[in-house]
Design a protein around this motif. Structure first.
Motif, mmCIF file in Angstrom:
data_model
loop_
_atom_site.group_PDB
_atom_site.id
_atom_site.type_symbol
_atom_site.label_atom_id
_atom_site.label_comp_id
_atom_site.label_asym_id
_atom_site.label_seq_id
_atom_site.Cartn_x
_atom_site.Cartn_y
_atom_site.Cartn_z
ATOM 1 N N ILE A 62 0.836 -1.195 0.000
ATOM 2 C CA ILE A 62 0.000 0.000 0.000
ATOM 3 C C ILE A 62 0.878 1.255 0.000
ATOM 4 O O ILE A 62 0.582 2.247 -0.670
ATOM 5 C CB ILE A 62 -0.937 0.013 1.227
ATOM 6 N N TYR A 63 1.996 1.188 0.724
ATOM 7 C CA TYR A 63 2.911 2.329 0.758
ATOM 8 C C TYR A 63 3.555 2.550 -0.610
ATOM 9 O O TYR A 63 3.683 3.697 -1.073
ATOM 10 C CB TYR A 63 3.983 2.102 1.820
ATOM 11 N N VAL A 64 3.945 1.466 -1.274
ATOM 12 C CA VAL A 64 4.503 1.573 -2.622
ATOM 13 C C VAL A 64 3.473 2.178 -3.574
ATOM 14 O O VAL A 64 3.790 3.046 -4.395
ATOM 15 C CB VAL A 64 4.951 0.186 -3.137
ATOM 16 N N LEU A 65 2.240 1.735 -3.445
ATOM 17 C CA LEU A 65 1.150 2.259 -4.274
ATOM 18 C C LEU A 65 0.992 3.761 -4.061
ATOM 19 O O LEU A 65 0.889 4.538 -5.022
ATOM 20 C CB LEU A 65 -0.153 1.534 -3.930
ATOM 21 N N THR A 66 0.999 4.182 -2.806
ATOM 22 C CA THR A 66 0.827 5.594 -2.481
ATOM 23 C C THR A 66 1.963 6.442 -3.047
ATOM 24 O O THR A 66 1.733 7.500 -3.648
ATOM 25 C CB THR A 66 0.771 5.790 -0.953
ATOM 26 N N GLN A 67 3.203 5.992 -2.866
ATOM 27 C CA GLN A 67 4.353 6.734 -3.385
ATOM 28 C C GLN A 67 4.307 6.834 -4.907
ATOM 29 O O GLN A 67 4.652 7.867 -5.487
ATOM 30 C CB GLN A 67 5.656 6.060 -2.944
ATOM 31 N N LYS A 120 8.862 5.725 -10.900
ATOM 32 C CA LYS A 120 10.262 5.626 -10.489
ATOM 33 C C LYS A 120 10.408 5.793 -8.981
ATOM 34 O O LYS A 120 11.240 5.132 -8.352
ATOM 35 C CB LYS A 120 11.111 6.660 -11.225
ATOM 36 N N SER A 121 9.603 6.676 -8.395
ATOM 37 C CA SER A 121 9.638 6.844 -6.943
ATOM 38 C C SER A 121 9.138 5.580 -6.261
ATOM 39 O O SER A 121 9.674 5.160 -5.225
ATOM 40 C CB SER A 121 8.776 8.044 -6.521
ATOM 41 N N TYR A 136 15.415 9.773 -5.429
ATOM 42 C CA TYR A 136 15.262 8.321 -5.427
ATOM 43 C C TYR A 136 16.144 7.692 -4.354
ATOM 44 O O TYR A 136 15.769 6.696 -3.732
ATOM 45 C CB TYR A 136 15.598 7.750 -6.804
ATOM 46 N N THR A 137 17.308 8.307 -4.126
ATOM 47 C CA THR A 137 18.200 7.806 -3.074
ATOM 48 C C THR A 137 17.549 7.940 -1.700
ATOM 49 O O THR A 137 17.622 7.026 -0.867
ATOM 50 C CB THR A 137 19.535 8.570 -3.081
ATOM 51 N N ALA A 138 16.895 9.094 -1.472
ATOM 52 C CA ALA A 138 16.225 9.320 -0.186
ATOM 53 C C ALA A 138 15.071 8.336 0.004
ATOM 54 O O ALA A 138 14.869 7.812 1.106
ATOM 55 C CB ALA A 138 15.708 10.752 -0.114
ATOM 56 N N LEU A 139 14.337 8.076 -1.060
ATOM 57 C CA LEU A 139 13.228 7.125 -0.975
ATOM 58 C C LEU A 139 13.749 5.709 -0.729
ATOM 59 O O LEU A 139 13.146 4.941 0.027
ATOM 60 C CB LEU A 139 12.403 7.160 -2.266
ATOM 61 N N PHE A 140 14.866 5.382 -1.372
ATOM 62 C CA PHE A 140 15.475 4.070 -1.161
ATOM 63 C C PHE A 140 15.877 3.904 0.304
ATOM 64 O O PHE A 140 15.575 2.889 0.937
ATOM 65 C CB PHE A 140 16.699 3.910 -2.067
ATOM 66 N N VAL A 158 14.484 1.257 3.189
ATOM 67 C CA VAL A 158 15.361 0.359 3.953
ATOM 68 C C VAL A 158 15.095 0.497 5.445
ATOM 69 O O VAL A 158 14.933 -0.493 6.169
ATOM 70 C CB VAL A 158 16.848 0.653 3.656
ATOM 71 N N ILE A 159 15.049 1.750 5.921
ATOM 72 C CA ILE A 159 14.840 2.001 7.348
ATOM 73 C C ILE A 159 13.477 1.483 7.799
ATOM 74 O O ILE A 159 13.355 0.849 8.854
ATOM 75 C CB ILE A 159 14.964 3.513 7.647
#
Length: 205
Positions: free
Chosen positions: A24-29, A36-37, A107-111, A115-116
């Motif tokens: 759901i979080y991936v969908l929202t982003q 890409k985000s 994209y780095t910040a989202l990655f 992870v966190i």
């Protein structure tokens, strides 16, 4: 070995497709910021699974499961981090994620965020601990190797499924950019998702 791996992939595919906080979080982003985000977030979430796989493979997850205090501490830190992210979204401009040319997370910040979020979710570790042992094809053999094989297969399959969600959701993003009220809706949708995941991590037993 083949039979165990096929059964494992079938079971994890069903779990990955089932509505849950991660997909759901991936969908929202993806809807808010594009495919890409969503893919960057997916890569972060999946990469975090390396830590959980290692904990299971070397038995550290059993320590976490046996220590109520440690488990509670990890849940608390994870939930507080997600609530902090919800607060940051609340303080942001409602149009920032949809307006053309507006600044957004790299994209780095989202990655890193993915992870966190994954590492600080002890439910993943406990799930791996409870789920993976049933698919070992040689319990008397090298279980560390087998756990890593299962972990990598889980990561690959989840990336394909979550990545597909990101790509499809990205198409919806293009349509929503023409709606001036979409920014407000998505802003609050992200806040609700962050808070929902925090509650899920903290109170789900």
């Amino acid at each position: 070995m083949i039979e165990s791996i096929i059964a494992f992939l079938a079971a994890t595919a069903l779990l990955a497709f089932s509505p849950g906080p991660d997909n759901i979080y991936v969908l929202t982003q993806s809807v808010a910021n594009g495919s890409k985000s969503g893919l960057a977030t997916t890569a972060g979430l999946i990469s975090g699974c390396i830590v959980h796989t290692t904990l299971v493979a070397f038995g550290l997850s059993a320590v976490i499961a046996a220590s109520p205090f440690l488990f509670f501490a990890i849940k608390t830190v994870g939930a507080m981090y997600l609530l902090y992210l919800a607060f940051k979204v609340y303080r942001s401009d409602a149009s920032i994620n949809l307006a053309d040319g507006a600044p957004k997370k790299s994209y780095t910040a989202l990655f890193k965020q993915g992870v966190i979020m994954n590492i600080l979710n002890p439910k993943v570790t406990i799930f791996f601990l409870a789920f993976f042992p049933g698919f070992l094809w040689d319990p008397e053999g090298n279980t560390v190797y087998q756990f890593y094989v299962l972990g990598l297969l889980f990561m690959l399959e989840s990336f394909v499924i979550f990545g597909s969600i990101a790509l499809v959701a990205g198409k919806i993003s293009h349509v929503l950019r023409t709606n001036k009220n979409a920014g407000i809706v998505l802003k609050w949708l992200q806040i609700i998702v962050f808070i929902g995941i925090a509650v899920y991590i903290f109170i789900d037993g």
